[in-house]
Enzyme design. Structure first.
Site: not given
Ligand code: DPM
Length: 360
Positions: A97-98, A148-149, A166, A172, A260
């Site tokens: 996904k990156d 998106r989330r 971040r 995190r 992204c």
């Protein structure tokens, strides 16, 4: 020793072998992911010498800005691609996904491994043990810097607030546990599992609440497109269903011209040779959205197995041993679903989302 840019090693019996160097970012998640691919290669090719080369990327260095605000597409990949280009490493392991839907010339994704759980997960502050997103108190702050989330969850859980968080996974979780800034954070289940932190998952988000990102949960191996030996070597790592799902998802994102930094989400599945793709775009607060599902057959007709072009790339992926028919069908599915949403106004939603995000 042989000539050329590669690195070789001579063993005790004078036998010369090529050393395969694997580039990785330095974060713990990147290391774990790289080690898992290295272990698989070691099992498949016991005679190969593997060496892991770790480096920092821009994405690792800029820790105080949301990913979606940096605006650099190849945040986590540029340094690693430079090393690939200079033959300092031979392959690089990424979270798919990156990786942008178009890779710079000269690179390709030579393997997409079997996908982990692609869904997002809720990790609660220890003081909220036993709660769910539904039962967290009014105005509880949820940490995520994924547009998106945030877009999907704002709509579904209007009593909650969303703030950027971040840093790598370790950072995190620390920010969550050691302060009282966040009631919970949202992370990919796959990353948590790979880190051995599955026990921190309090709930997995169902697609009705939050669909996942393009390529989420799958590992990708990036190589030099011209390096046929390495391409051949890593191609056995491909998981056919994952490859087809991810080609459809990436084609969808590419056709939407998303990256992204836009709220785009997907859901895919393969059953009985049918590939299903649900795709959606959202305004930043989730109040506007477009969501549609399409399907296609990916059954390759034995009679008409076409001659596969070994060099063909689809949305950056080279999978010469998978039927071209199936890959083309998956790619078309993504493009057609995107066109359907574009006809319904997806471009306007994404343009406004991009402008608002830039102005944040
Ligand atoms: C991308 C996004 C995030 C990562 C955007 C998104 C999450 C950013 C955030 C493109 N890359 O998902 O909407 O939450 O602030 C990333 C993670 C993984 C790969 C971590 C995560 C691990 C899971 C995987 C960061 N990239 O999403 O929790 O292999 O898919």
């Amino acid at each position: 020793m042989e000539e050329g840019p590669y690195k070789y090693i001579r063993d005790g019996n004078g036998k010369v072998s090529r050393v395969i160097r694997i580039g990785t970012r330095k974060s713990q998640l990147a290391r774990v992911q790289t080690d898992s691919v290295a272990d698989k290669l070691k099992e498949l090719y016991p005679d190969v010498y593997l060496e892991i080369v770790a480096m920092s990327t821009i994405g690792d260095k800029i820790l105080d800005t949301a990913l979606s605000k940096i605006g650099e597409k190849s945040l986590f990949t540029k340094e690693l691609e430079n090393a690939l280009e200079k033959n300092e490493v031979d392959l690089v392991v990424h979270s798919l996904k990156d990786l942008p839907t178009s890779l710079p010339a000269g690179f390709t994704i030579g393997a997409v491994l079997k996908r982990e759980n692609p869904h997002d997960a809720v990790v609660l502050h220890p003081s909220n043990a036993g709660k769910t997103l539904d039962t967290l108190p009014e105005k509880s702050v949820i940490g995520t810097s994924s547009l998106r989330r945030a877009a999907q969850l704002k709509k579904r859980f209007p009593h909650l607030e969303f703030k950027d968080i971040r840093g790598n996974l370790n950072t995190r979780l620390k920010k969550l546990d050691e302060k009282d800034d966040f009631a919970a954070i949202i992370l990919a289940a796959a990353g948590l599992k790979r880190m051995g932190w599955e026990n921190r998952i309090s709930m997995i988000l169902e697609p009705e609440d939050c669909m996942y990102a393009v390529g989420q949960g799958a590992l990708a191996v990036e190589v030099r497109a011209r390096d046929v030996d390495i391409l051949e070597m890593v191609s056995v790592l491909h998981d056919p269903d994952t490859v087809l799902r991810c080609i459809a998802e990436r084609a969808f994102l590419k056709q939407l011209e998303g990256g992204c930094s836009v709220p785009v989400a997907v859901h895919t599945k393969v059953t009985d040779s049918q590939l299903y793709l649900t795709g959606a775009v959202y305004s930043l607060d989730g109040s506007e959205s477009l969501k549609e599902t399409m399907q296609t057959s990916i059954a390759a007709d034995e009679q008409s197995v076409e001659k596969v072009d070994e060099r063909a790339q689809r949305v950056g992926v080279t999978a010469a041993k998978l039927p071209a028919y199936s890959q083309d069908a998956a790619e078309r599915l993504g493009i057609e679903l995107a066109n359907l949403l574009l006809n319904k106004g997806a471009k306007e939603i994404l343009t406004v989302a991009r402008q608002l995000n830039d102005a944040r």
